[in-house]
Design a protein around this motif. Sequence first.
Motif, PDB file in Angstrom:
ATOM      1  N   THR A 208       1.699  -9.634 -13.393  1.00 46.01           N
ATOM      2  CA  THR A 208       1.593  -7.632 -12.619  1.00 46.01           C
ATOM      3  C   THR A 208       1.240  -7.323 -11.975  1.00 46.01           C
ATOM      4  O   THR A 208       1.225  -7.150 -10.491  1.00 46.01           O
ATOM      5  CB  THR A 208       0.962  -6.881 -14.200  1.00 46.01           C
ATOM      6  N   LEU A 209      -0.413  -8.143 -11.181  1.00 48.70           N
ATOM      7  CA  LEU A 209      -0.571  -7.706 -10.647  1.00 48.70           C
ATOM      8  C   LEU A 209      -0.493  -8.622  -9.249  1.00 48.70           C
ATOM      9  O   LEU A 209       0.144  -7.778  -8.195  1.00 48.70           O
ATOM     10  CB  LEU A 209      -2.671  -8.131 -10.334  1.00 48.70           C
ATOM     11  N   GLY A 210       0.043  -9.844  -9.411  1.00 47.11           N
ATOM     12  CA  GLY A 210       0.986 -10.532  -7.992  1.00 47.11           C
ATOM     13  C   GLY A 210       2.166  -9.292  -7.638  1.00 47.11           C
ATOM     14  O   GLY A 210       1.894  -9.467  -6.120  1.00 47.11           O
ATOM     15  N   MET A 211       3.573  -9.157  -8.542  1.00 47.93           N
ATOM     16  CA  MET A 211       4.518  -8.223  -8.784  1.00 47.93           C
ATOM     17  C   MET A 211       4.797  -6.678  -7.835  1.00 47.93           C
ATOM     18  O   MET A 211       4.929  -6.515  -7.052  1.00 47.93           O
ATOM     19  CB  MET A 211       4.900  -8.504 -10.162  1.00 47.93           C
ATOM     20  N   MET A 212       3.136  -5.999  -8.424  1.00 45.36           N
ATOM     21  CA  MET A 212       2.796  -4.661  -7.938  1.00 45.36           C
ATOM     22  C   MET A 212       2.484  -5.347  -6.097  1.00 45.36           C
ATOM     23  O   MET A 212       2.635  -4.175  -6.257  1.00 45.36           O
ATOM     24  CB  MET A 212       1.818  -4.488  -8.642  1.00 45.36           C
ATOM     25  N   SER A 213       1.461  -5.838  -6.277  1.00 48.50           N
ATOM     26  CA  SER A 213       0.928  -5.929  -4.847  1.00 48.50           C
ATOM     27  C   SER A 213       1.848  -6.322  -3.921  1.00 48.50           C
ATOM     28  O   SER A 213       2.483  -5.872  -2.495  1.00 48.50           O
ATOM     29  CB  SER A 213       0.179  -7.133  -4.395  1.00 48.50           C
ATOM     30  N   ARG A 214       3.115  -7.546  -4.371  1.00 51.89           N
ATOM     31  CA  ARG A 214       4.109  -7.778  -3.784  1.00 51.89           C
ATOM     32  C   ARG A 214       5.357  -6.624  -2.934  1.00 51.89           C
ATOM     33  O   ARG A 214       6.004  -6.629  -2.033  1.00 51.89           O
ATOM     34  CB  ARG A 214       4.562  -9.362  -3.993  1.00 51.89           C
ATOM     35  N   VAL A 215       4.860  -6.139  -4.581  1.00 55.06           N
ATOM     36  CA  VAL A 215       6.231  -5.348  -4.497  1.00 55.06           C
ATOM     37  C   VAL A 215       6.358  -3.321  -3.395  1.00 55.06           C
ATOM     38  O   VAL A 215       7.190  -3.233  -2.794  1.00 55.06           O
ATOM     39  CB  VAL A 215       6.799  -4.023  -5.722  1.00 55.06           C
ATOM     40  N   ALA A 216       5.091  -3.131  -3.329  1.00 56.57           N
ATOM     41  CA  ALA A 216       4.345  -2.127  -3.398  1.00 56.57           C
ATOM     42  C   ALA A 216       3.967  -2.290  -1.020  1.00 56.57           C
ATOM     43  O   ALA A 216       4.349  -1.559  -0.945  1.00 56.57           O
ATOM     44  CB  ALA A 216       2.499  -2.263  -3.301  1.00 56.57           C
ATOM     45  N   LEU A 217       3.681  -3.622  -1.306  1.00 51.65           N
ATOM     46  CA  LEU A 217       4.211  -3.527   0.748  1.00 51.65           C
ATOM     47  C   LEU A 217       5.456  -4.003   1.062  1.00 51.65           C
ATOM     48  O   LEU A 217       5.718  -3.455   1.571  1.00 51.65           O
ATOM     49  CB  LEU A 217       3.550  -5.258   1.198  1.00 51.65           C
ATOM     50  N   GLY A 218       6.722  -5.030   0.074  1.00 48.06           N
ATOM     51  CA  GLY A 218       7.941  -5.128   1.221  1.00 48.06           C
ATOM     52  C   GLY A 218       8.837  -3.917   0.350  1.00 48.06           C
ATOM     53  O   GLY A 218       9.681  -2.991   1.696  1.00 48.06           O
ATOM     54  N   HIS A 219       8.673  -2.332  -0.145  1.00 48.55           N
ATOM     55  CA  HIS A 219       9.485  -1.384  -0.589  1.00 48.55           C
ATOM     56  C   HIS A 219       7.987  -0.493   0.499  1.00 48.55           C
ATOM     57  O   HIS A 219       8.896   0.468   0.171  1.00 48.55           O
ATOM     58  CB  HIS A 219       8.997  -1.089  -1.512  1.00 48.55           C
ATOM     59  N   THR A 220       7.407  -0.520   1.392  1.00 52.96           N
ATOM     60  CA  THR A 220       6.900   0.364   1.689  1.00 52.96           C
ATOM     61  C   THR A 220       6.752  -0.366   3.644  1.00 52.96           C
ATOM     62  O   THR A 220       6.688   0.478   3.853  1.00 52.96           O
ATOM     63  CB  THR A 220       5.464   0.918   1.727  1.00 52.96           C
ATOM     64  N   GLY A 221       7.788  -1.365   3.679  1.00 50.80           N
ATOM     65  CA  GLY A 221       7.758  -1.741   4.978  1.00 50.80           C
ATOM     66  C   GLY A 221       7.356  -2.812   5.393  1.00 50.80           C
ATOM     67  O   GLY A 221       7.258  -3.005   6.624  1.00 50.80           O
ATOM     68  N   ARG A 222       6.164  -3.031   5.012  1.00 48.60           N
ATOM     69  CA  ARG A 222       4.922  -4.211   5.669  1.00 48.60           C
ATOM     70  C   ARG A 222       5.505  -5.748   4.778  1.00 48.60           C
ATOM     71  O   ARG A 222       6.059  -5.799   3.850  1.00 48.60           O
ATOM     72  CB  ARG A 222       4.138  -3.156   5.056  1.00 48.60           C
ATOM     73  N   ALA A 223       4.485  -6.336   6.002  1.00 44.88           N
ATOM     74  CA  ALA A 223       4.624  -7.720   5.503  1.00 44.88           C
ATOM     75  C   ALA A 223       4.214  -7.781   4.129  1.00 44.88           C
ATOM     76  O   ALA A 223       2.913  -7.612   4.345  1.00 44.88           O
ATOM     77  CB  ALA A 223       4.009  -8.286   7.031  1.00 44.88           C
ATOM     78  N   ILE A 224       4.650  -8.842   4.033  1.00 49.45           N
ATOM     79  CA  ILE A 224       4.336  -9.407   2.448  1.00 49.45           C
ATOM     80  C   ILE A 224       2.745 -10.756   2.293  1.00 49.45           C
ATOM     81  O   ILE A 224       3.624 -11.746   2.765  1.00 49.45           O
ATOM     82  CB  ILE A 224       5.003  -9.960   1.269  1.00 49.45           C
ATOM     83  N   VAL A 225       1.997 -10.008   2.700  1.00 43.95           N
ATOM     84  CA  VAL A 225       0.948 -11.101   3.255  1.00 43.95           C
ATOM     85  C   VAL A 225      -0.738  -9.992   2.115  1.00 43.95           C
ATOM     86  O   VAL A 225      -0.704  -8.806   2.826  1.00 43.95           O
ATOM     87  CB  VAL A 225      -0.355 -10.902   4.604  1.00 43.95           C
ATOM     88  N   ALA A 226      -1.330 -11.170   1.716  1.00 40.41           N
ATOM     89  CA  ALA A 226      -2.690 -10.318   0.353  1.00 40.41           C
ATOM     90  C   ALA A 226      -3.494  -9.579   2.128  1.00 40.41           C
ATOM     91  O   ALA A 226      -3.909 -11.039   2.220  1.00 40.41           O
ATOM     92  CB  ALA A 226      -2.617 -11.279  -0.260  1.00 40.41           C
ATOM     93  N   SER A 227      -3.652  -8.601   1.486  1.00 45.41           N
ATOM     94  CA  SER A 227      -5.025  -8.802   2.153  1.00 45.41           C
ATOM     95  C   SER A 227      -6.977  -9.575   1.472  1.00 45.41           C
ATOM     96  O   SER A 227      -5.923  -9.613   0.691  1.00 45.41           O
ATOM     97  CB  SER A 227      -5.977  -6.943   2.426  1.00 45.41           C
ATOM     98  N   THR A 228      -7.962  -9.486   2.362  1.00 49.45           N
ATOM     99  CA  THR A 228      -8.881  -9.350   1.369  1.00 49.45           C
ATOM    100  C   THR A 228      -9.358  -8.972  -0.103  1.00 49.45           C
ATOM    101  O   THR A 228      -9.660  -9.573  -0.790  1.00 49.45           O
ATOM    102  CB  THR A 228      -9.630  -9.702   2.348  1.00 49.45           C
ATOM    103  N   PRO A 229      -8.635  -7.658  -0.279  1.00 44.53           N
ATOM    104  CA  PRO A 229      -9.114  -7.029  -1.208  1.00 44.53           C
ATOM    105  C   PRO A 229      -8.369  -7.265  -2.672  1.00 44.53           C
ATOM    106  O   PRO A 229      -8.902  -7.446  -2.921  1.00 44.53           O
ATOM    107  CB  PRO A 229      -9.127  -5.614  -0.974  1.00 44.53           C
ATOM    108  N   ILE A 230      -6.927  -7.925  -1.957  1.00 49.48           N
ATOM    109  CA  ILE A 230      -6.466  -7.958  -3.239  1.00 49.48           C
ATOM    110  C   ILE A 230      -6.604  -9.108  -3.020  1.00 49.48           C
ATOM    111  O   ILE A 230      -6.338  -9.969  -4.211  1.00 49.48           O
ATOM    112  CB  ILE A 230      -4.953  -7.955  -2.643  1.00 49.48           C
ATOM    113  N   ILE A 231      -6.934 -10.123  -2.348  1.00 55.07           N
ATOM    114  CA  ILE A 231      -7.188 -11.628  -2.748  1.00 55.07           C
ATOM    115  C   ILE A 231      -8.577 -12.036  -3.447  1.00 55.07           C
ATOM    116  O   ILE A 231      -8.327 -13.007  -4.560  1.00 55.07           O
ATOM    117  CB  ILE A 231      -7.810 -12.967  -1.397  1.00 55.07           C
ATOM    118  N   ALA A 232      -9.784 -10.941  -3.326  1.00 52.85           N
ATOM    119  CA  ALA A 232     -10.181 -10.933  -4.065  1.00 52.85           C
ATOM    120  C   ALA A 232      -9.795 -10.304  -5.590  1.00 52.85           C
ATOM    121  O   ALA A 232     -10.713 -10.788  -6.434  1.00 52.85           O
ATOM    122  CB  ALA A 232     -11.601  -9.114  -3.764  1.00 52.85           C
TER     123      ALA A 232
END
Length: 291
Positions: A208-232
């Motif tokens: 759930t956390l992984g897919m939400m993080s991915r979709v939130a970036l992709g559907h807002t036009g951003r690169a699908i790369v995890a930031s430091t807080p999300i890696i944490a």
Amino acid sequence: MLVSTALVPAWLAAVIDVSFLPAIAGVLLPPLWRSRNLRNLAFPFILLALTGANLVIHLQALGMLTSGSDRALQFTLNAVTLIMVVIGGRVIPVFTANVLPEAQVRRLAWADSLAIGSVILVLVIDLFPALHALTGPVALLAAAVNMIRMVRWRSLVTRRVPMLWILHLGYAWMVVALALKGLAGMVPVVTPSAAIHALTVGAIGSLTLGMMSRVALGHTGRAIVASTPIIAAFILINASAILRVAIPIVMPEFYWSELNVAGLLWSSAFALFVIHYTPILMQPRIDGKPG
């Protein structure tokens, strides 16, 4: 147990909760039917089946049924496992191959079919008490086949790509959950709750956390790369799962301390998601496209 309050009586809370999944199914079914998307047409009906299980749980909590909630809850967990096996099997190898073509991700048609079929068999067996003696062997078979499936996905090569390894870890937790479910009736130290926590905290939490993080970036036009807080957040959710599954088995005397720490880690993971992604999801797409 449902608790009635001055603002929301228990029966109204049940009606609202039970209505959610049919509403989602009603939104999904028409476009799937119009497009003849047979591949995904089963999902609205799975949601309706989950609605039935949810209704049983609420009716027992309201005192209108004397039993059934335990079996309904087990059906729900198995149905969610089936959804993860189907969807995970579609997207995880594709995402991995797209980002890491050098990994040479491969799929085995027989393993894909058997992975899904074995989980369906576990679901059916759990519905009928007369078949429960088969639960252990079939769950272990399902774990083994899904592990074979993962080996072909080259999970270890994703270790430097957090947006990928979180999905592979989530799927791995599902495999662990099936293995623990199979062992629960054979190894005294392994309890059914260990399988449940591997599935809910580990697999569902990570995917759930992984897919939400991915979709939130992709559907807002951003690169699908995890930031430091999300890696944490990814690390925290898996640490929570490890504690929740392992400590009751290897150090049961620390159960209550583990429970509190695991809950804090789990909550912190999703709190980081909310804090990090709320500004992103409140803004327009950065590429100017609609959506």
